[in-house]
Design a protein around this motif. Structure first.
Motif, mmCIF file in Angstrom:
data_model
loop_
_atom_site.group_PDB
_atom_site.id
_atom_site.type_symbol
_atom_site.label_atom_id
_atom_site.label_comp_id
_atom_site.label_asym_id
_atom_site.label_seq_id
_atom_site.Cartn_x
_atom_site.Cartn_y
_atom_site.Cartn_z
ATOM 1 N N UNK A 76 0.816 -1.216 0.000
ATOM 2 C CA UNK A 76 0.000 0.000 0.000
ATOM 3 C C UNK A 76 0.848 1.263 0.000
ATOM 4 N N UNK A 77 2.060 1.199 0.551
ATOM 5 C CA UNK A 77 2.912 2.381 0.591
ATOM 6 C C UNK A 77 3.503 2.675 -0.785
ATOM 7 N N UNK A 78 3.900 1.630 -1.495
ATOM 8 C CA UNK A 78 4.372 1.804 -2.863
ATOM 9 C C UNK A 78 3.243 2.332 -3.736
ATOM 10 N N UNK A 79 2.076 1.724 -3.606
ATOM 11 C CA UNK A 79 0.928 2.153 -4.408
ATOM 12 C C UNK A 79 0.559 3.608 -4.138
ATOM 13 N N UNK A 80 0.756 4.049 -2.910
ATOM 14 C CA UNK A 80 0.449 5.437 -2.572
ATOM 15 C C UNK A 80 1.311 6.402 -3.382
ATOM 16 N N UNK A 81 2.606 6.100 -3.501
ATOM 17 C CA UNK A 81 3.498 6.968 -4.266
ATOM 18 C C UNK A 81 3.262 6.829 -5.765
ATOM 19 N N UNK A 82 2.879 5.657 -6.212
ATOM 20 C CA UNK A 82 2.542 5.485 -7.622
ATOM 21 C C UNK A 82 1.322 6.326 -7.987
ATOM 22 N N UNK A 83 0.392 6.436 -7.059
ATOM 23 C CA UNK A 83 -0.869 7.123 -7.355
ATOM 24 C C UNK A 83 -0.692 8.615 -7.589
ATOM 25 N N UNK A 84 0.373 9.210 -7.056
ATOM 26 C CA UNK A 84 0.546 10.661 -7.161
ATOM 27 C C UNK A 84 1.542 11.060 -8.241
ATOM 28 N N UNK A 85 1.922 10.109 -9.094
ATOM 29 C CA UNK A 85 2.915 10.406 -10.131
ATOM 30 C C UNK A 85 2.364 10.093 -11.513
ATOM 31 N N UNK A 86 2.569 11.025 -12.445
ATOM 32 C CA UNK A 86 2.206 10.783 -13.843
ATOM 33 C C UNK A 86 3.332 10.106 -14.608
ATOM 34 N N UNK A 87 4.524 10.096 -14.020
ATOM 35 C CA UNK A 87 5.696 9.497 -14.663
ATOM 36 C C UNK A 87 6.208 8.348 -13.800
ATOM 37 N N UNK A 88 5.960 7.127 -14.254
ATOM 38 C CA UNK A 88 6.373 5.947 -13.497
ATOM 39 C C UNK A 88 7.370 5.145 -14.324
ATOM 40 N N UNK A 89 8.522 4.921 -13.732
ATOM 41 C CA UNK A 89 9.591 4.185 -14.402
ATOM 42 C C UNK A 89 9.826 2.888 -13.632
ATOM 43 N N UNK A 90 9.672 1.765 -14.313
ATOM 44 C CA UNK A 90 9.927 0.470 -13.691
ATOM 45 C C UNK A 90 11.308 -0.022 -14.105
ATOM 46 N N UNK A 91 12.116 -0.381 -13.124
ATOM 47 C CA UNK A 91 13.429 -0.978 -13.387
ATOM 48 C C UNK A 91 13.322 -2.465 -13.134
#
Length: 271
Positions: free
Chosen positions: A149-164
């Motif tokens: 849920x903590x990761x998802x929280x930060x994902x939710x507020x970003x329009x630019x998501x980079x997966x490594x």
């Protein structure tokens, strides 16, 4: 407790932010799904390269409970993002300047007990407030492993998501799980391969992931864009152990050139 934290944080931000309604700050969340793919090292090194290009960069160590970016930047910060979230200090007070020009860190806290921060969007409040503060060009958020849920929280507020990710099957499984999650309400995902010896390998696997998504009827409007690869080098782990940044110590190395190409593509796609 949420209302108390919110009230204190709002007072602090109002005392410190410039009066500007339009924020220049762009937010990039860097995630992985699987741990151990080199995400924090990757984040620290691209932050340095962005700063070298003249961008004013701040990195948020959002790996809740397992923060380590202060080690990579060779810092011993007295304050962390939690001092801001809990309303004790302003944004400017929790930002630590690194030894590198234009590059700052908002440190996390290893072993932090975060059970009292389980209210929705308490942690990511700092992202909104940094944008309002409008003092940085780019915010890089280094999330923890997994999709909690903590990761998802930060994902939710970003329009630019980079997966490594890497070519490891379990890492690819986690990236596909991330794709499924994001495809529900996000428009795109940027994908970079670490420890991958050629650009073509990452490109081929990325196409396979996209085809799998189509086969499983994921949102057809959700786009996955491959932005490059980073090869393996023993010098990366060596410089990290010495609390130095690879791209600073080996400015003409092939890996540094690969990271520069990743940044070129990233900047072109920045929202």
């Amino acid at each position: 407790m949420f209302n108390s934290i919110s009230s204190q944080a709002s007072k602090l931000i109002n005392l410190t932010k410039p009066k500007n309604n339009i924020s220049k700050t762009k937010v990039i969340t860097i995630t992985s799904g699987k741990g151990g793919v080199g995400k924090s090292t990757f984040t620290a090194n691209i932050a340095y390269l962005l700063a070298k290009r003249g961008f004013k960069v701040v990195v948020i160590d959002a790996d809740i409970g397992l923060a380590n970016l202060q080690v990579l930047f060779d810092l011993k910060p007295k304050l962390t993002l939690f001092d801001y979230i809990e309303g004790r200090n302003s944004i400017s007070e929790v930002v630590s300047n690194t030894a590198y020009s234009n590059l700052s860190l908002i440190a996390g806290k290893s072993g932090y007990q975060y059970a009292n921060l389980n209210n929705s969007l308490v942690l990511s409040r700092i992202v909104h407030d940094i944008k309002d503060y409008n003092n940085y060009d780019i915010v890089l958020i280094d999330t923890g492993a997994g999709l909690n849920e903590y990761v998802q929280e930060f994902l939710s507020v970003s329009d630019n998501i980079l997966a490594l990710t890497t070519t490891d099957p379990s890492a690819l499984t986690d990236v596909y799980a991330l794709m499924k999650l994001l495809s529900i309400d996000k428009k795109s995902l940027l994908l970079c391969f670490n420890h991958t010896r050629s650009y073509q390998i990452g490109e081929t696997i990325s196409k396979s992931l996209v085809n799998l998504a189509k086969k499983n009827l994921l949102n057809p409007n959700f786009m996955v864009k491959y932005i490059g690869n980073v090869s393996t080098s023993a010098n990366i782990s060596t410089t990290s152990r010495l609390r130095k940044l690879f791209v600073h110590e080996f400015q003409h190395d092939q890996i540094t050139k690969e990271l520069q190409k990743v940044i070129d593509t990233l900047l072109n796609d920045l929202k």
